[in-house]
Design an enzyme around this catalytic site. Sequence first.
Site, PDB file in Angstrom:
ATOM      1  N   ASP A   1     -16.903  -3.715 -10.066  1.00  0.00           N
ATOM      2  CA  ASP A   1     -16.941  -3.626  -8.602  1.00  0.00           C
ATOM      3  C   ASP A   1     -18.336  -3.701  -7.980  1.00  0.00           C
ATOM      4  O   ASP A   1     -18.502  -4.310  -6.938  1.00  0.00           O
ATOM      5  CB  ASP A   1     -16.255  -2.356  -8.101  1.00  0.00           C
ATOM      6  CG  ASP A   1     -14.766  -2.366  -8.368  1.00  0.00           C
ATOM      7  OD1 ASP A   1     -14.223  -3.439  -8.692  1.00  0.00           O
ATOM      8  OD2 ASP A   1     -14.135  -1.314  -8.270  1.00  0.00           O
TER       9      ASP A   1
ATOM     10  N   ASP B   1      -9.849   7.451  -7.317  1.00  0.00           N
ATOM     11  CA  ASP B   1      -8.685   6.811  -7.923  1.00  0.00           C
ATOM     12  C   ASP B   1      -8.741   6.760  -9.443  1.00  0.00           C
ATOM     13  O   ASP B   1      -7.713   6.776 -10.108  1.00  0.00           O
ATOM     14  CB  ASP B   1      -8.424   5.430  -7.332  1.00  0.00           C
ATOM     15  CG  ASP B   1      -9.633   4.514  -7.331  1.00  0.00           C
ATOM     16  OD1 ASP B   1     -10.684   4.896  -7.884  1.00  0.00           O
ATOM     17  OD2 ASP B   1      -9.530   3.409  -6.766  1.00  0.00           O
TER      18      ASP B   1
END
Length: 886
Positions: free
Chosen positions: A481, A71
Amino acid sequence: MRRTRTLTVLLALAAGLLAGPPTALAAEPAPRAALAADSYTWQNARIDGGGFVPGIVFNRTEKDLAYARTDIGGAYRWQEESHTWTPLLDHVGWDDWGHTGVVSVASDSVDPDRVYAAVGTYTNDWDPTNGAVLRSGDRGATWRKTDLPFKLGGNMPGRGMGERLAVDPHDNDVLYLGAPSGHGLWRSTDAGVTWAEVTAFPNPGNYAQDPGDTSGYASDNQGITWVTFDESTGSAGTATKTVYVGVADKENAVYRSTDAGATWERLAGQPTGYLAHKGVLDAENGYLYLAYSDTGGPYDGGKGRLYRYATATGAWTDISPVAEADTYFGFSGLTVDRQHPGTVMATAYSSWWPDTQIFRSTDSGGTWTQAWSYTSYPDRENRYTMDVSSSPWLTWGANPAPPEQTPKLGWMTEALEIDPFDSDRMMYGTGATIYGTENLTNWDSGSKFAIEPMVRGLEETAVNDLVSPPSGAPLLSALGDVGGFRHTSLTEVPAMMYTSPNFTTTTSLDFAEENPDVVVRSGNLDAGPHIAFSTDNGANWFGGTDPSGVSGGGTVAAGADGSRFVWSPQGTGVQYTTGFGTAWQASAGIPAGAIVESDRVDPATFYGFKSGTFYVSTDGGATFTASAATGLPAGDSVRFKALPGGEGDVWLAGGAADGPYGLWHSTDGGETFAKLPGVDAADTVGFGKAAPDASYQTLFTSAEIGGVRGIFRSTDEGATWTRVNDDAHQWGWTGAAITGDPRVYGRVYVATNGRGVVYGDTAGGDGGTDPGPGPDPTPTGACEVEYTVTNQWSGGFQADVRLTNTGTSAWNGWSLDWTFPGDQRVTQMWNAEHTRTGATVTARNVDWNAGVAPGASVSFGFTGSWSGTNAEPSSFALGDRVCGRT
């Protein structure tokens, strides 16, 4: 596990990077100043994965040719020989940083050398540039670009749906692209060079995750979501007649053309109330399989169904493996075994707890089995085994209670593909890695199939901060993350990310310059402290105590001796403490949200910056005073650092295109700053080991100098600069952090927004030619070699060599010999020195990797040339001992 996707680039929204419209292409390029350049080798500090992989694409006519899209971190090609991934979009530069977000990938089955990528990261104003379609005739080694008149959203909601880009399997000059934001369906008839909207297509979509979102992120129409050809309706050289298209519209999700895209109709009788995430066609049996969810994903989805559409009769069959009332997830990952088309698999992509689920049918969806099931709740039985020893951090250091397990089977599992040439091989993407198996059909025989990471070479972390201490681990990172890692070896995957606490995102990181065992980090966490400390160089951690009001990590600084800390968290003002954060007090004289750093010599001196003003504290952070310095950047897109060993020596980088932008230097503790001439723009600054003939530490910056954007090095206090990267190694946006290595001259660590931590080593002034012979170390004991070709192109290749001491005695120096079987020739080597005599190569240790303990390994790599064939060497020898092979 991880539900958020860090948008590191948003930290730069006020910077010149994102200020104003994209620069127009000039008819004549402006002359550029001559710049010195050095030949560097670049690779990743290995993490292996770390982010969401929403798409995996196998070529349908050539075995072992596969691609993965991420992404925010580019696209990759699979290397079968080494079972690794090769990055394909590292050439994307600063101005086009959004093109590292990949919406879709299409591999041409007629001409497997052709591959296409639809790129663009955000459809709202976070990304200043439009999307593009990249096309390659050499499998992604080089690309050409066609800009689109609209944006694409590789990191937008719905990004796991697809594939939105497809090549006609009969007339491969024809491609379709599904666009977001109401822009409809687009087509190219010249192999991706030009594109035009298919005006006959009736529905541009209408679904948005959150129509009320004022940022434009969740409120965007997710548009056209996938394109699938029915290859049974065409012949070579003529356009395929039947094409199916998925639309983000819960009432009208699937359309079909039977005249090669001239006219379109909504498929009659289709289910409603859901979005079709995937549409996969089994032309042999005449079935279109569809995976539905009630939302666009990739995080959300509470209900879903699987349907089978008979292309000849128009009959719809609900083939869902569970009743609708029993779903708490949507379906997305969907694949057909091309060797046995009656075999279908799908994922419950949004089943976060207790785990994702994978379903398998061998009778075209008539009956299903699942990857795991309950025996007696909460106990469960798995049809698989998992081995994450190659990426041990995938356990997250967790110790969950049943029915959760660690490692998890996955989450956000929107990509699932069975190898079209091998029924035993399956890969699937998760929010953190690519998992795969090579004995999948064990599922059907009742024995367990083995799952392990298949992600080496794919690096997809967003990097917020980097430090390289003078002792201990060479690299500590602050990541989105996955928190961050302590790298004791750059070529090996660390055993675990930072834990105790385990931040979802680490925003800032620092160590005590005079006591590098003391490390502090700040970050984001749903519940728990936002700050943590280590007294063993980041190997182990303990949480601090938050002052009232803290909502996010902000920035943090450690005093030079480790006795005190200053923290500027989100949600409250700047704070200071002595000891390890058990009692914080508000700092005076400095505004909330300031960036903070420490002097690297005086433990009582700290610095801050906010909105054009530089602040100084000489009492350990208790009080700050605004500096009289003027002419600094007015905004907050600034990063600054104090020089190790130089009291009051501060470098500041940042700015914006509509104001001051560049690199500043202070030698009086920030009272005054001088702007460096010739630096047009700079966004980071860092320090490394001084050059052999220099007394001042080496400077590194991500900057524009002489009209050229790049990574630059100076060995003379900024008087002159050398570009150390090249146009093939740009990695999009590199504005978050940079640091040299205080122990290795020339080495630089660069933060990227999606390609992980890349580091470069200088190849020296000889351009990588073989150095003269040195003394031959003669270690004794057994050895083992792993030789892997990681990339190959016409006339050239890249290889990694891993040498393991399998004996019982430590080596203090090593020398490895091998002979190439063909016309191969080493052109450049890193992490080792080399000589050659004809086809024979000798690789020797460098200073910092001479010692190899029993059971330990050392790795080095090289690029080379070849002609004819590129067969591997048949043997390797350490002195007079032949090494084993792995």
